[in-house]
Motif scaffolding. Structure first.
Motif, PDB file in Angstrom:
ATOM      1  N   GLY A 190     -46.722 -33.777  40.820  1.00 13.65           N
ATOM      2  CA  GLY A 190     -46.383 -33.016  39.654  1.00 13.65           C
ATOM      3  C   GLY A 190     -47.554 -32.792  38.979  1.00 13.65           C
ATOM      4  O   GLY A 190     -47.772 -31.711  38.232  1.00 13.65           O
ATOM      5  N   SER A 191     -48.776 -33.690  38.871  1.00 14.19           N
ATOM      6  CA  SER A 191     -49.800 -33.502  38.036  1.00 14.19           C
ATOM      7  C   SER A 191     -50.726 -32.722  38.511  1.00 14.19           C
ATOM      8  O   SER A 191     -51.619 -31.872  38.113  1.00 14.19           O
ATOM      9  CB  SER A 191     -50.451 -34.721  37.787  1.00 14.19           C
ATOM     10  N   MET A 192     -50.489 -31.969  39.845  1.00 11.37           N
ATOM     11  CA  MET A 192     -51.553 -31.029  40.360  1.00 11.37           C
ATOM     12  C   MET A 192     -50.788 -29.899  40.688  1.00 11.37           C
ATOM     13  O   MET A 192     -49.669 -29.759  41.057  1.00 11.37           O
ATOM     14  CB  MET A 192     -51.761 -31.631  41.746  1.00 11.37           C
ATOM     15  N   GLU A 193     -51.302 -28.575  40.125  1.00  4.19           N
ATOM     16  CA  GLU A 193     -50.727 -27.106  40.403  1.00  4.19           C
ATOM     17  C   GLU A 193     -50.931 -26.754  41.593  1.00  4.19           C
ATOM     18  O   GLU A 193     -50.526 -26.231  42.115  1.00  4.19           O
ATOM     19  CB  GLU A 193     -51.269 -26.416  39.215  1.00  4.19           C
ATOM     20  N   THR A 194     -52.395 -26.869  41.923  1.00  2.00           N
ATOM     21  CA  THR A 194     -52.619 -26.403  43.233  1.00  2.00           C
ATOM     22  C   THR A 194     -53.230 -27.129  44.294  1.00  2.00           C
ATOM     23  O   THR A 194     -54.250 -28.244  43.523  1.00  2.00           O
ATOM     24  CB  THR A 194     -53.538 -24.983  43.286  1.00  2.00           C
ATOM     25  N   PRO A 195     -52.898 -27.232  45.596  1.00  2.00           N
ATOM     26  CA  PRO A 195     -53.695 -28.103  46.464  1.00  2.00           C
ATOM     27  C   PRO A 195     -55.367 -27.740  46.347  1.00  2.00           C
ATOM     28  O   PRO A 195     -55.689 -26.866  46.035  1.00  2.00           O
ATOM     29  CB  PRO A 195     -53.356 -27.953  47.814  1.00  2.00           C
ATOM     30  N   VAL A 196     -56.098 -28.763  46.475  1.00  2.00           N
ATOM     31  CA  VAL A 196     -57.504 -28.912  46.776  1.00  2.00           C
ATOM     32  C   VAL A 196     -58.088 -28.348  48.238  1.00  2.00           C
ATOM     33  O   VAL A 196     -57.705 -29.164  49.154  1.00  2.00           O
ATOM     34  CB  VAL A 196     -58.297 -29.897  46.439  1.00  2.00           C
ATOM     35  N   ALA A 197     -58.834 -27.353  48.207  1.00  2.00           N
ATOM     36  CA  ALA A 197     -59.272 -26.873  49.603  1.00  2.00           C
ATOM     37  C   ALA A 197     -60.239 -27.563  50.075  1.00  2.00           C
ATOM     38  O   ALA A 197     -61.319 -28.076  49.632  1.00  2.00           O
ATOM     39  CB  ALA A 197     -59.881 -25.274  49.349  1.00  2.00           C
TER      40      ALA A 197
END
Ligand code: HEC
Length: 145
Positions: free
Chosen positions: A63-70
Motif C-alpha cells: 500500500g505504501s508504494m504507488e508505482t512499481p520500481v523499474a
C-alpha cells in the motif's frame, strides 16, 4: 592455510571470468543468469518491480508504494555489479524519490536471512544482464550559429 586456499580460489575465479571485477572493489564467483531468473521469480521481486519481458504482480504491491520500481532497461549510467549487490542486501542505502517509507527504511524487504549467497550471485548476474546503456547521453545545447 585457509587464507592461501581462498586466495588461490580467488585468483582462479578472477582468471576465468573474462572481465576483471576485482577492480570494482570486490569479486564474486561467476554467476548463472538463468538460475538468477528463478531467484527473481522465487522471491517475488515482481510484486514491487517491473522488468521488460516479465509481468508485474501489482496485486501484491504494498500500500505504501504507488508505482512499481523499474529494473533493467536503458539507463544513462550502467548499474555496476557491487551497486546491484548493495541494492539487494542493503536496500535502504539509497531511497528512490517517492518511495521513502517512515524512518528512512526502504519498503523493500531484506532477503538476507533467506537468500543463499549462491542465489544472490546468480540474481545479480541476471539483473546485470538486463541493464543497457542508452545509445548516447542527450546533450541539450544551443548552436552558436
Ligand atoms: C516490497 C517491495 C519490494 C520488493 C518485494 C523488492 N523490492 Fe527492490 N526496491 C523496492 C523499492 C521501493 C526500491 C527503491 C529504493 C527505495 O526507495 O527503497 C527498490 C530498489 C531496488 C533496486 C535498485 C534499483 C536501482 O535502479 O538502483 C534493485 C536492484 C532491486 N530493488 C532489486 C530487487 C530484487 C532483486 C528483489 C527480489 C529479490 C526486490 N528488489 C524486491 C521495493 C521492493
Amino acid at each position: 592455510m585457509k587464507t592461501f586456499v581462498l586466495t588461490a580460489l580467488f585468483v582462479t575465479i578472477a582468471g576465468l571470468s573474462g572481465c576483471d571485477r576485482s577492480s570494482q572493489g570486490f569479486s564474486l564467483p561467476q554467476g548463472n543468469a538463468e538460475l538468477g531468473e528463478q531467484v527473481f521469480v522465487k522471491y517475488q521481486c515482481l510484486s514491487c518491480h517491473t522488468m521488460a519481458g516479465y509481468e508485474t504482480d501489482t496485486e501484491n504491491l504494498p500500500g505504501s508504494m504507488e508505482t512499481p520500481v523499474a529494473l533493467g532497461g536503458q539507463v544513462s549510467r550502467i548499474r555496476t555489479y557491487p551497486e546491484l549487490v548493495t541494492s539487494v542486501i542493503n536496500p535502504s542505502h539509497r531511497l528512490a524519490e517517492g518511495y521513502e517509507a517512515e524512518s528512512d527504511q526502504s519498503v523493500m524487504p531484506s532477503f538476507n536471512d533467506v537468500m543463499t549467497v549462491t542465489e544472490l550471485v546468480n540474481l545479480v548476474y541476471f539483473l546485470e544482464d538486463h541493464y543497457e546503456l542508452e545509445p548516447y547521453p542527450r546533450t541539450d545545447y544551443v548552436s552558436p550559429h
